[in-house]
Design a protein around this motif. Sequence first.
Motif, PDB file in Angstrom:
ATOM      1  N   SER A  57     -33.680 105.367 -13.505  1.00 24.02           N
ATOM      2  CA  SER A  57     -33.927 106.404 -12.378  1.00 24.02           C
ATOM      3  C   SER A  57     -35.149 106.972 -12.409  1.00 24.02           C
ATOM      4  O   SER A  57     -35.877 106.944 -13.633  1.00 24.02           O
ATOM      5  N   GLU A  58     -35.605 107.851 -11.426  1.00 20.56           N
ATOM      6  CA  GLU A  58     -36.878 108.645 -11.579  1.00 20.56           C
ATOM      7  C   GLU A  58     -36.674 109.729 -10.358  1.00 20.56           C
ATOM      8  O   GLU A  58     -35.915 109.628  -9.654  1.00 20.56           O
ATOM      9  N   LYS A  59     -37.386 110.654 -11.269  1.00 17.68           N
ATOM     10  CA  LYS A  59     -37.295 112.116 -10.289  1.00 17.68           C
ATOM     11  C   LYS A  59     -38.349 111.708  -9.036  1.00 17.68           C
ATOM     12  O   LYS A  59     -39.514 111.818  -9.533  1.00 17.68           O
ATOM     13  N   VAL A  60     -38.208 111.931  -7.896  1.00 16.60           N
ATOM     14  CA  VAL A  60     -38.830 111.378  -6.871  1.00 16.60           C
ATOM     15  C   VAL A  60     -39.477 112.636  -5.938  1.00 16.60           C
ATOM     16  O   VAL A  60     -40.346 112.420  -5.347  1.00 16.60           O
ATOM     17  N   SER A  61     -38.726 113.852  -6.345  1.00 17.62           N
ATOM     18  CA  SER A  61     -39.277 114.883  -5.567  1.00 17.62           C
ATOM     19  C   SER A  61     -38.859 116.194  -6.252  1.00 17.62           C
ATOM     20  O   SER A  61     -38.019 116.192  -6.828  1.00 17.62           O
ATOM     21  N   HIS A  62     -39.988 117.091  -6.241  1.00 25.43           N
ATOM     22  CA  HIS A  62     -39.694 118.477  -6.721  1.00 25.43           C
ATOM     23  C   HIS A  62     -38.917 119.426  -6.201  1.00 25.43           C
ATOM     24  O   HIS A  62     -38.141 120.039  -6.365  1.00 25.43           O
ATOM     25  N   HIS A  63     -39.610 119.418  -4.666  1.00 24.91           N
ATOM     26  CA  HIS A  63     -39.184 120.567  -3.847  1.00 24.91           C
ATOM     27  C   HIS A  63     -38.785 119.735  -2.455  1.00 24.91           C
ATOM     28  O   HIS A  63     -39.741 119.221  -1.600  1.00 24.91           O
ATOM     29  N   PRO A  64     -37.715 119.498  -2.150  1.00 21.93           N
ATOM     30  CA  PRO A  64     -36.443 119.373  -2.961  1.00 21.93           C
ATOM     31  C   PRO A  64     -36.352 118.725  -4.046  1.00 21.93           C
ATOM     32  O   PRO A  64     -36.998 117.593  -3.886  1.00 21.93           O
ATOM     33  N   MET A  65     -35.590 119.004  -5.204  1.00 18.82           N
ATOM     34  CA  MET A  65     -35.123 118.273  -6.129  1.00 18.82           C
ATOM     35  C   MET A  65     -34.518 116.999  -5.687  1.00 18.82           C
ATOM     36  O   MET A  65     -33.363 117.270  -5.748  1.00 18.82           O
ATOM     37  N   VAL A  66     -35.019 115.964  -6.076  1.00 21.60           N
ATOM     38  CA  VAL A  66     -34.445 114.753  -5.766  1.00 21.60           C
ATOM     39  C   VAL A  66     -34.534 113.579  -6.901  1.00 21.60           C
ATOM     40  O   VAL A  66     -35.709 113.562  -7.228  1.00 21.60           O
ATOM     41  N   MET A  67     -33.477 112.942  -7.256  1.00 19.88           N
ATOM     42  CA  MET A  67     -33.515 111.964  -8.171  1.00 19.88           C
ATOM     43  C   MET A  67     -33.101 110.447  -7.687  1.00 19.88           C
ATOM     44  O   MET A  67     -31.774 110.644  -6.873  1.00 19.88           O
ATOM     45  N   ALA A  68     -33.461 109.487  -7.972  1.00 21.18           N
ATOM     46  CA  ALA A  68     -33.093 108.313  -7.239  1.00 21.18           C
ATOM     47  C   ALA A  68     -32.827 107.475  -8.524  1.00 21.18           C
ATOM     48  O   ALA A  68     -33.560 107.598  -9.697  1.00 21.18           O
ATOM     49  N   CYS A  69     -31.609 106.505  -8.351  1.00 23.78           N
ATOM     50  CA  CYS A  69     -31.206 105.651  -9.347  1.00 23.78           C
ATOM     51  C   CYS A  69     -30.943 104.235  -8.837  1.00 23.78           C
ATOM     52  O   CYS A  69     -30.634 104.156  -7.660  1.00 23.78           O
ATOM     53  N   HIS A  70     -30.912 103.334  -9.643  1.00 24.17           N
ATOM     54  CA  HIS A  70     -30.638 101.935  -9.425  1.00 24.17           C
ATOM     55  C   HIS A  70     -30.011 101.302 -10.669  1.00 24.17           C
ATOM     56  O   HIS A  70     -30.484 101.359 -11.805  1.00 24.17           O
ATOM     57  N   CYS A  71     -28.801 100.738 -10.458  1.00 23.98           N
ATOM     58  CA  CYS A  71     -28.145 100.203 -11.531  1.00 23.98           C
ATOM     59  C   CYS A  71     -27.654  98.606 -11.222  1.00 23.98           C
ATOM     60  O   CYS A  71     -27.113  98.489 -10.242  1.00 23.98           O
ATOM     61  N   GLU A  72     -27.803  97.774 -11.892  1.00 25.74           N
ATOM     62  CA  GLU A  72     -27.361  96.249 -11.979  1.00 25.74           C
ATOM     63  C   GLU A  72     -26.205  95.831 -12.810  1.00 25.74           C
ATOM     64  O   GLU A  72     -26.517  96.114 -14.025  1.00 25.74           O
ATOM     65  N   GLY A  73     -25.210  95.345 -12.180  1.00 25.72           N
ATOM     66  CA  GLY A  73     -24.028  95.175 -13.278  1.00 25.72           C
ATOM     67  C   GLY A  73     -23.804  93.462 -13.048  1.00 25.72           C
ATOM     68  O   GLY A  73     -24.545  92.983 -12.109  1.00 25.72           O
ATOM     69  N   LYS A  74     -22.710  93.227 -13.774  1.00 27.95           N
ATOM     70  CA  LYS A  74     -22.160  92.159 -13.491  1.00 27.95           C
ATOM     71  C   LYS A  74     -21.542  91.675 -12.270  1.00 27.95           C
ATOM     72  O   LYS A  74     -20.260  92.004 -11.763  1.00 27.95           O
ATOM     73  N   GLY A  75     -22.281  91.056 -11.035  1.00 28.37           N
ATOM     74  CA  GLY A  75     -21.485  90.966  -9.877  1.00 28.37           C
ATOM     75  C   GLY A  75     -21.907  92.066  -8.809  1.00 28.37           C
ATOM     76  O   GLY A  75     -21.297  92.029  -7.637  1.00 28.37           O
ATOM     77  N   TRP A  76     -22.627  93.073  -9.186  1.00 28.12           N
ATOM     78  CA  TRP A  76     -22.617  94.179  -8.243  1.00 28.12           C
ATOM     79  C   TRP A  76     -24.068  94.887  -8.555  1.00 28.12           C
ATOM     80  O   TRP A  76     -24.621  95.033  -9.569  1.00 28.12           O
ATOM     81  N   LYS A  77     -24.620  95.778  -7.630  1.00 29.11           N
ATOM     82  CA  LYS A  77     -25.600  96.813  -7.844  1.00 29.11           C
ATOM     83  C   LYS A  77     -25.117  97.998  -7.178  1.00 29.11           C
ATOM     84  O   LYS A  77     -24.258  98.195  -6.425  1.00 29.11           O
ATOM     85  N   PHE A  78     -25.501  99.284  -7.876  1.00 31.61           N
ATOM     86  CA  PHE A  78     -25.217 100.750  -7.325  1.00 31.61           C
ATOM     87  C   PHE A  78     -26.671 101.360  -7.257  1.00 31.61           C
ATOM     88  O   PHE A  78     -27.286 101.438  -8.058  1.00 31.61           O
TER      89      PHE A  78
END
Length: 436
Positions: A149-170
């Motif tokens: 994950s990364e904090k992608v904006s401060h104003h407005p405060m936005v965080m983005a994330c990405h996760c890979e699992g067994k058979g799925w992505k979130f």
Amino acid sequence: MRRRCLNNGNEDHVSIESLTTDKANEDLSYSKRRTKLPEPVEKEKGVSLWSMIKDNCGKDLTRVCLPVYFNEPLSSLQKCFEELEYSYLLDRAYECGLRGNGLMRIIYVAAFAVSGYASTDCRPCKPFNPLLGETYEADYPEKGIRFFSEKVSHHPMVMACHCEGKGWKFWGDSNLRSKFWGQSIQLDPDGVLTLEFDDGETFQWSKVTTTINNLILGRVYCHHHGTMNISGNRRYSCKLTFKEQSFLDRNPRQVQGVVKDADGTKVATLMGKWDESVHCIIGDDASKVKSHGSHQSTGATLLWEKNKPSANPTRYNLSSFAITLNELTPELKEKLPPTDSRLRPDQRHLENGEYEKANAEKLRLETRQRMARKMQESGWKPRWFQRDSEDGTFRYIGGYWEAREQRKWDGCNDIFGNLSSSPKLQPSTLYASSSI
Ligand SMILES: CC(C)CCC[C@@H](C)[C@H]1CC[C@H]2[C@@H]3CC=C4C[C@@H](O)CC[C@]4(C)[C@H]3CC[C@]12C
């Protein structure tokens, strides 16, 4: 081999020997994850939020830096990963779907969506607000997942994330809109969470409203309420209702769900509590559910249950899983980019129970962060996510784990300006100039 504690201040002197042994044991490293936070160096002292508000009466509230005492030693990026504690529910969902059971798939997805709230119970402290460009990685092979994950904006405060699992992505991004009501704060998360299974089935939903109560008097606690619609690209959809809070409620924190087929017929019911468990009943017999009350319904299948609390919760009341999130082993330190939350000095000092140093560093970083708006205005771009031109959401552009493999962190700045290694910094002078 015992883990080295990082609170002794000499974490830079890692012996080659320990590195090589650890390299050989790398695939086993997770079985050695820590089970408690380090012992605090200084004695904890009590400060009330009320005394803070009283002392700062009439001041511009945005200029008041909260002392680190109100924080827990985790950043909001790490808290995003905490919502994946029960990722095994997504593994089950994937397997059910593969076996042709699309109904059980959405039911497990719904249970997962509820389970993310379990960790918010009795957690009275604020997570650290990440700096612009701060990142957090979590490689948990024992769970079969890898999160970033990364904090992608401060104003407005936005965080983005990405996760890979067994058979799925979130993946998803979050932007909290907050309303301050005096005694409580209402948080409305904007943004869509997306789950994509390897066989092409996708689900999307948004988070419900969270209200934080008793900010001034009493014990701080939070409450989640509203409806969550989980929509898929195939047959089923699910509507989850997080009960509104009412005065003297004998059964709070309840969640009820209804799964519908494409033609709108009800095919399953879910019930439970976000801080306990979720059960389901297949079929359209709602009467069964009503007559037996919430989660104790006979004949209902248990989908998810909250893990036992940690034996060492400390005053932050972290779960066993949460305790592992900020662990920094010498071999991990070697691999991290300079932007990882684990390297944030104030958070590390808080974890070690060095409150003076933590406050001084927090103040320094917050002062620096005031420039973030200017950075964003002059075209600053996140390093690992890109805004989708169609729907405006942030998508992972890839390459993080590959860069980590080669330890090539081009474009990753030393955002924490690690002064902890510089002898010139005098925490007490900085602290004295603080507004609190
Ligand atoms: C200043 C002190 C006294 C206040 C402590 C406030 C605590 C309880 C607040 C601060 C930030 C809050 C979190 C901010 C964002 C989210 C994401 C949301 O989708 C679920 C709730 C969750 C995870 C909140 C839970 C409560 C929380 C941790």
